[in-house]
Motif scaffolding. Structure first.
Motif, PDB file in Angstrom:
ATOM      1  N   UNK A 199       0.921  -1.173  -0.256  1.00 41.32           N
ATOM      2  CA  UNK A 199      -0.611   0.091  -0.317  1.00 41.32           C
ATOM      3  C   UNK A 199       0.819   1.063  -0.431  1.00 41.32           C
ATOM      4  N   UNK A 200       2.004   1.700   0.578  1.00 44.76           N
ATOM      5  CA  UNK A 200       3.116   2.623   0.320  1.00 44.76           C
ATOM      6  C   UNK A 200       3.182   2.616  -0.948  1.00 44.76           C
ATOM      7  N   UNK A 201       3.625   1.449  -1.042  1.00 43.90           N
ATOM      8  CA  UNK A 201       4.452   2.068  -2.803  1.00 43.90           C
ATOM      9  C   UNK A 201       3.552   2.221  -3.745  1.00 43.90           C
ATOM     10  N   UNK A 202       2.363   2.059  -3.118  1.00 45.84           N
ATOM     11  CA  UNK A 202       1.039   2.836  -4.141  1.00 45.84           C
ATOM     12  C   UNK A 202       0.752   4.082  -3.997  1.00 45.84           C
ATOM     13  N   UNK A 203       1.496   4.977  -2.825  1.00 46.49           N
ATOM     14  CA  UNK A 203       1.148   6.268  -3.037  1.00 46.49           C
ATOM     15  C   UNK A 203       1.944   6.831  -2.607  1.00 46.49           C
ATOM     16  N   UNK A 204       4.129   5.935  -3.456  1.00 47.17           N
ATOM     17  CA  UNK A 204       5.081   6.696  -3.744  1.00 47.17           C
ATOM     18  C   UNK A 204       4.599   7.550  -5.248  1.00 47.17           C
ATOM     19  N   UNK A 205       5.181   8.537  -5.094  1.00 42.61           N
ATOM     20  CA  UNK A 205       5.048   9.252  -6.629  1.00 42.61           C
ATOM     21  C   UNK A 205       6.683   8.768  -7.465  1.00 42.61           C
ATOM     22  N   UNK A 206       5.392   8.740  -8.608  1.00 40.59           N
ATOM     23  CA  UNK A 206       6.687   7.873  -9.917  1.00 40.59           C
ATOM     24  C   UNK A 206       6.465   8.912 -10.501  1.00 40.59           C
ATOM     25  N   UNK A 207       7.963   9.070 -11.563  1.00 42.21           N
ATOM     26  CA  UNK A 207       8.248   9.817 -12.331  1.00 42.21           C
ATOM     27  C   UNK A 207       8.835   9.457 -14.067  1.00 42.21           C
TER      28      UNK A 207
END
Length: 328
Positions: free
Chosen positions: A27-35
């Motif tokens: 779930x933390x990975x889902x909330x991390x912003x990616x670029x």
């Protein structure tokens, strides 16, 4: 008596607690912003285009100077996420979780403390490198390197710690090491750095089987044990050969990528050697003077001199030099 029961109860619920923490990590990975740096034609954009070509069934598309500039490891990871219908961030988190679980599983044959294993799993699961901006949050191949390093190291360590066990206990670890090593090799062109560790572990395992276990095994069993220990390197060689064969079929070149093999790699090697005696700044791999000297000596480079001159002007820094591998 009450204390003993409490410890047993806690041990019983420990797997559930670890599962909860794993879900939290996903779930933390889902909330991390990616670029993504979509303008990086040789980097982020290239790998996503390779993944699109793989999904389209055309291998890596038409052959040009971009096609084999990078390994196919990261595009395959993107394809896997698509095929499994998983969000990219979920698969990335699961890779880290798999690496953490494998490491604990690998050492469990010698270290059976459930509380210590749980702490180790959580430390690896939430490793800072798996949450950083320039590694994980950029949609680029470096994002899967930490997890894959953990998986490969765990696999070979697991095989090593089971070298005295029956073959049925060794084979899963041998196959896992070979398959994950083959995939890791295709992520970056400089993945050769992991080979010394794998080679030393393999020599240690084979040597141990020959020198120590030969008294307990007949000739056939001895050969099978040695073959099992060599299986990771055999699978790596087979996978690399397979990729080269496919590239030969599609593009007429028997190699994995143009950066480390073939004519272009030989050209860059010659340029690096030409520049090595004159290099004063370690950040400058190919100096402007070396480029000029090479153009003067090479009829082929003279034919594309206007293109090279224009390219070097675009990539040059204030001092007129091109840092790192940008010239390549």
């Amino acid at each position: 008596m009450h204390t003993t029961l409490s410890k047993k109860d806690f041990s019983r619920y420990l797997p559930f607690l670890l599962l909860v923490m794993t879900v939290f990590r996903v779930l933390a990975g889902l909330r991390i912003p990616y670029m993504i740096l979509a303008n990086q034609r040789y980097d982020d954009r290239l790998l996503f285009e390779n993944a699109y070509d793989l999904l389209s069934g055309v291998w890596l598309g038409s052959y040009d100077s971009y096609t084999l500039a990078k390994g196919i490891g990261y595009p395959l990871f993107l394809v896997l996420a698509k095929k499994l219908c998983l969000p990219y961030s979920v698969l990335l988190s699961l890779l880290q979780a798999a690496g953490a679980w494998l490491f604990v599983r690998a050492v469990s044959v010698r270290w059976q403390n459930p509380y210590g294993q749980a702490i180790l799993y959580l430390l690896l699961l939430f490793s800072p490198i798996s949450l950083t901006l320039l590694v994980t949050q950029r949609l680029y191949r470096m994002a899967i390197v930490p997890g894959m390093v953990l998986v490969v190291f765990s696999s070979i360590i697991g095989l090593t710690l089971r070298k005295e066990l029956p073959l049925k206990k060794q084979l899963p670890w041998a196959f896992l090491t070979g398959l994950t090593l083959a995939f890791f090799w295709q992520i970056r062109e400089d993945s050769v750095w992991i080979l010394p560790f794998i080679a030393v572990m393999t020599v240690w395992n084979v040597g141990y089987v020959i020198l120590v276990l030969h008294k307990k095994l007949n000739t056939k069993a001895l050969l099978l044990h040695c073959l099992t220990m060599l299986l990771p390197l055999l699978l790596l060689f087979g996978a690399n050969t397979g990729v080269s064969v496919v590239n030969r079929i599609h593009y007429g070149v028997f190699l994995n990528n143009d950066r480390t093999e073939g004519n272009f790699a030989e050209l860059m090697s010659l340029l690096y050697h030409l520049d090595s005696n004159m290099r004063t700044n370690p950040d400058i791999w190919i100096s402007r003077d070396t480029i000029v000297r090479a153009e003067a000596a090479s009829p082929t480079l003279q034919q594309i001199q206007p293109l090279l001159d224009s390219y070097t002007e675009d990539w040059a820094t204030r001092d007129g030099e091109i840092p790192g591998d940008h010239f390549s």
